[in-house]
Scaffold this motif. Sequence first.
Motif, PDB file in Angstrom:
ATOM      1  N   HIS A 161      22.920 -31.291  12.785  1.00 18.97           N
ATOM      2  CA  HIS A 161      21.592 -31.914  12.811  1.00 18.97           C
ATOM      3  C   HIS A 161      21.570 -32.970  13.912  1.00 18.97           C
ATOM      4  O   HIS A 161      22.604 -33.570  14.223  1.00 18.97           O
ATOM      5  N   LYS A 162      20.401 -33.168  14.512  1.00 25.31           N
ATOM      6  CA  LYS A 162      20.338 -34.088  15.664  1.00 25.31           C
ATOM      7  C   LYS A 162      20.751 -35.513  15.297  1.00 25.31           C
ATOM      8  O   LYS A 162      21.147 -36.286  16.178  1.00 25.31           O
ATOM      9  N   TYR A 163      20.660 -35.864  14.015  1.00 25.80           N
ATOM     10  CA  TYR A 163      21.075 -37.217  13.621  1.00 25.80           C
ATOM     11  C   TYR A 163      22.441 -37.215  12.936  1.00 25.80           C
ATOM     12  O   TYR A 163      22.825 -38.182  12.280  1.00 25.80           O
ATOM     13  N   ASP A 164      23.159 -36.116  13.085  1.00 32.75           N
ATOM     14  CA  ASP A 164      24.489 -36.021  12.479  1.00 32.75           C
ATOM     15  C   ASP A 164      25.542 -36.261  13.571  1.00 32.75           C
ATOM     16  O   ASP A 164      25.362 -35.853  14.716  1.00 32.75           O
ATOM     17  N   GLY A 165      26.621 -36.922  13.218  1.00 33.78           N
ATOM     18  CA  GLY A 165      27.700 -37.155  14.191  1.00 33.78           C
ATOM     19  C   GLY A 165      27.302 -38.163  15.259  1.00 33.78           C
ATOM     20  O   GLY A 165      27.536 -37.955  16.455  1.00 33.78           O
ATOM     21  N   THR A 166      26.709 -39.271  14.839  1.00 37.42           N
ATOM     22  CA  THR A 166      26.150 -40.215  15.823  1.00 37.42           C
ATOM     23  C   THR A 166      27.223 -41.007  16.587  1.00 37.42           C
ATOM     24  O   THR A 166      26.994 -41.388  17.725  1.00 37.42           O
ATOM     25  N   ILE A 167      28.381 -41.247  15.965  1.00 47.08           N
ATOM     26  CA  ILE A 167      29.457 -41.928  16.722  1.00 47.08           C
ATOM     27  C   ILE A 167      29.940 -40.981  17.822  1.00 47.08           C
ATOM     28  O   ILE A 167      30.189 -41.388  18.957  1.00 47.08           O
ATOM     29  N   THR A 168      30.017 -39.695  17.485  1.00 44.33           N
ATOM     30  CA  THR A 168      30.417 -38.692  18.476  1.00 44.33           C
ATOM     31  C   THR A 168      29.407 -38.668  19.617  1.00 44.33           C
ATOM     32  O   THR A 168      29.776 -38.767  20.788  1.00 44.33           O
ATOM     33  N   ASN A 169      28.127 -38.504  19.272  1.00 44.96           N
ATOM     34  CA  ASN A 169      27.103 -38.312  20.294  1.00 44.96           C
ATOM     35  C   ASN A 169      26.877 -39.539  21.166  1.00 44.96           C
ATOM     36  O   ASN A 169      26.591 -39.411  22.349  1.00 44.96           O
ATOM     37  N   SER A 170      26.978 -40.725  20.567  1.00 44.67           N
ATOM     38  CA  SER A 170      26.593 -41.911  21.338  1.00 44.67           C
ATOM     39  C   SER A 170      27.773 -42.622  21.983  1.00 44.67           C
ATOM     40  O   SER A 170      27.590 -43.358  22.945  1.00 44.67           O
ATOM     41  N   ILE A 171      28.979 -42.437  21.464  1.00 46.91           N
ATOM     42  CA  ILE A 171      30.113 -43.161  22.044  1.00 46.91           C
ATOM     43  C   ILE A 171      31.259 -42.220  22.441  1.00 46.91           C
ATOM     44  O   ILE A 171      31.636 -42.139  23.614  1.00 46.91           O
ATOM     45  N   VAL A 172      31.792 -41.514  21.467  1.00 48.80           N
ATOM     46  CA  VAL A 172      33.079 -40.836  21.699  1.00 48.80           C
ATOM     47  C   VAL A 172      32.968 -39.676  22.696  1.00 48.80           C
ATOM     48  O   VAL A 172      33.785 -39.578  23.619  1.00 48.80           O
ATOM     49  N   TYR A 173      31.943 -38.815  22.538  1.00 46.27           N
ATOM     50  CA  TYR A 173      31.835 -37.695  23.476  1.00 46.27           C
ATOM     51  C   TYR A 173      31.551 -38.176  24.896  1.00 46.27           C
ATOM     52  O   TYR A 173      32.297 -37.810  25.828  1.00 46.27           O
ATOM     53  N   PRO A 174      30.497 -39.000  25.115  1.00 44.37           N
ATOM     54  CA  PRO A 174      30.228 -39.413  26.502  1.00 44.37           C
ATOM     55  C   PRO A 174      31.404 -40.173  27.132  1.00 44.37           C
ATOM     56  O   PRO A 174      31.721 -39.968  28.297  1.00 44.37           O
ATOM     57  N   LEU A 175      32.047 -41.028  26.336  1.00 43.92           N
ATOM     58  CA  LEU A 175      33.150 -41.837  26.870  1.00 43.92           C
ATOM     59  C   LEU A 175      34.356 -40.956  27.214  1.00 43.92           C
ATOM     60  O   LEU A 175      34.944 -41.069  28.291  1.00 43.92           O
ATOM     61  N   THR A 176      34.726 -40.045  26.305  1.00 41.23           N
ATOM     62  CA  THR A 176      35.878 -39.164  26.538  1.00 41.23           C
ATOM     63  C   THR A 176      35.613 -38.265  27.747  1.00 41.23           C
ATOM     64  O   THR A 176      36.490 -38.053  28.584  1.00 41.23           O
ATOM     65  N   ARG A 177      34.395 -37.767  27.833  1.00 45.99           N
ATOM     66  CA  ARG A 177      34.027 -36.892  28.950  1.00 45.99           C
ATOM     67  C   ARG A 177      34.130 -37.650  30.275  1.00 45.99           C
ATOM     68  O   ARG A 177      34.685 -37.149  31.249  1.00 45.99           O
ATOM     69  N   ALA A 178      33.589 -38.882  30.299  1.00 41.22           N
ATOM     70  CA  ALA A 178      33.628 -39.672  31.541  1.00 41.22           C
ATOM     71  C   ALA A 178      35.060 -40.066  31.897  1.00 41.22           C
ATOM     72  O   ALA A 178      35.444 -40.064  33.071  1.00 41.22           O
ATOM     73  N   LEU A 179      35.861 -40.375  30.884  1.00 42.88           N
ATOM     74  CA  LEU A 179      37.219 -40.856  31.171  1.00 42.88           C
ATOM     75  C   LEU A 179      38.148 -39.730  31.603  1.00 42.88           C
ATOM     76  O   LEU A 179      38.866 -39.849  32.600  1.00 42.88           O
ATOM     77  N   TYR A 180      38.144 -38.643  30.842  1.00 43.00           N
ATOM     78  CA  TYR A 180      39.185 -37.626  31.060  1.00 43.00           C
ATOM     79  C   TYR A 180      38.666 -36.354  31.736  1.00 43.00           C
ATOM     80  O   TYR A 180      39.447 -35.448  32.018  1.00 43.00           O
ATOM     81  N   GLY A 181      37.351 -36.281  31.979  1.00 46.96           N
ATOM     82  CA  GLY A 181      36.796 -35.201  32.792  1.00 46.96           C
ATOM     83  C   GLY A 181      36.680 -33.848  32.118  1.00 46.96           C
ATOM     84  O   GLY A 181      36.511 -32.841  32.809  1.00 46.96           O
ATOM     85  N   LYS A 182      36.790 -33.792  30.801  1.00 46.10           N
ATOM     86  CA  LYS A 182      36.626 -32.512  30.103  1.00 46.10           C
ATOM     87  C   LYS A 182      35.464 -32.618  29.123  1.00 46.10           C
ATOM     88  O   LYS A 182      35.386 -33.579  28.357  1.00 46.10           O
ATOM     89  N   GLN A 183      34.584 -31.625  29.168  1.00 43.66           N
ATOM     90  CA  GLN A 183      33.402 -31.667  28.303  1.00 43.66           C
ATOM     91  C   GLN A 183      33.709 -31.026  26.942  1.00 43.66           C
ATOM     92  O   GLN A 183      33.228 -29.945  26.626  1.00 43.66           O
TER      93      GLN A 183
END
Lengths: 419, 232
Positions: A161-183
């Motif tokens: 759901h669009k409001y599910d996994g908000t720590i993932t969507n707003s912090i962990v995914y974008p940060l991990t992607r920017a830091l380590y270059g894997k989507q």
Amino acid sequence: MHSITLRSDIAEKVNEIQEADILVGIPSYNNARTIGHVVKAVQAGLVKYFPGKKSVLVNSDGGSTDGTMDVVQNTAIEDFQSILVHHRVGPVFKIATPYHGIPGKGSAFKTIFEIAASLNVKACAVVDSDLRSITPEWIELLIKPVLEGGFDYVAPLYHRHKYDGTITNSIVYPLTRALYGKQVRQPIGGDFGFSGNLAQFYLSKDVWETDVAKYGIDIWMTTTAIANNFKICQSFLGAKIHDPKDPGADLSAMLYQVVGATFDLMETYTDMWRTVTTSEKVPTFGFEYAVGLEPVSVNLDRMIDKFRLGIKELLPIWEKFVPVEITQFLSNMVVVRKEEFHIPDDVRVKLIYSFAVAAHKKVLNKEHLLKSLTPLYIGRVASFVSESWESSAAEVEEKIDTLSMSFEHGKNALIAQWD
Amino acid sequence: MSDILDKILFEPFDRFVDRLVQFLPDILTAALIFLAGIVLGLILRSLLLRFFHAVNLDKFSERFGTVEMLKKGGVQEPFSLILSRLFGWILIISFSIISVRSLNIPAIDQILQKFILYLPNIFVALLILFFGYFLSNFLGRAALIAAVNAGLALSGSIGKFVRLTIFLLAVTMALEQLGIGKETIVIAFAIVFGGVVLALSIAFGLGGKEVAKNYLEKKLEGEEKKDDISHL
């Protein structure tokens, strides 16, 4: 700390099994209500998709008092013919054991890794015990890329759901992607596949007395796999529907453990992430299809109130490390009307990077620093909810992609502040 | 008549002048020692600061967690500055004691002796205050953040209350260590603290009756709309 395999009952079971090809681990704590379904799905997945392989199911339990381990031991699929058409039905060994160490998911995983290492398994998977949407196909999708594709790490990909996994969507995914270059879209998804080699590599790390032993385990597993150049991919598993995660768990503690583990990993792999400039997609398996999702109830007013309270009381703490233009923006947000409530992406990026640098420079006690992030995180969720009220899942995904790009663009500033 | 004047006025005055002349060098010596102490203290402070910078003491202390501990307690100054100041002050105080003793006045000697015997108490009291200050800031901030995250409107007051209570407790313990109004201070603290708690309880009981009623009703009847958001 001693290995769980030194315990006589576990050693006996390991001696009986000797070696295995596949191990599926299920960490649990008071999940008697849901774990039966998960065990059935895992057993069906193993016999259906890997009939010729020797498989073991391990339940690593945190001291449940509701009979979770009994449910695991007693659950069996009575009529395999209803699931299987022509495959041979092979036995699935079961080990249900309480884990040692700090109470938490990470300690449960360590027990699973130890048993996997002692059985010299080729492929492992871990799945949450509160899943209601797991099917036998999940086991195939998590294990096959390892056994047949030569991958070391399989991250999950779900429709949520669009409001599910908000720590993932707003912090962990974008940060991990920017830091380590894997989507890797669900770096803390909770259901992973990995090779026996990677399980042994995880075990060789001395992290089991840190936040990794708790909620930090998921991001640690994903980042460790990426940063150490293990071959990674993701598998589309369908919808993720589960019981509410640990209802007693405090959001700020959860945020502290997950974000704290992410920031700790930034210290461990500084040399690696500094050199990464862009991100790339990772191979994805599974057939993507649209799924119906349960509605998610949101109390926007309460979220905005908590955000405002945070600004009123915690701004003097943030002023020590957050840029002036951001603290001014936050001060102005106190009087903004609910309809106009919006936190732009660049503010979100600067906030997270400021907290990362503050943690690195030890500006404040780490627990205080990360727990003070909670109202800002809630404000960010409130902003996301009000922006995407009318948005479809695809539009929300686009927004998350745009946010991730902002994280990538802001990375140079992070590197400059880091030193 | 002149004999009487001699006995009453001039002889005591002469004796006073004699003693003053005898005592003047001691005063000058004491003043010189005191001034030397101040100058040397300042020089030592400056030299030590440079030395600490040269050996990267701040980085070492950061590695050993001292800086974090100081920051936890709200102290923002570098550890090197704090340490150099401390040594500077120790030198100034030592010279001050030597300067006073050089006056050779038995009464002052006795007072100094008592003071030196009393010094460990002062040191322990200062330590109690030092850690009390750290702890009050640390726990006050922890309470503030926890209260904000719980969404309590009175978060600021809760944080301040925790900080003040712990610091007051530290002050009470420090004063007790110094032997100042031993029982009185402990009793006073207990009365004040107990009074505050009682006042808060009564205020909450009377003023917050409706709030508590509404809260319990919402909890029991499930009226409060909760989020279903799964954060992980």
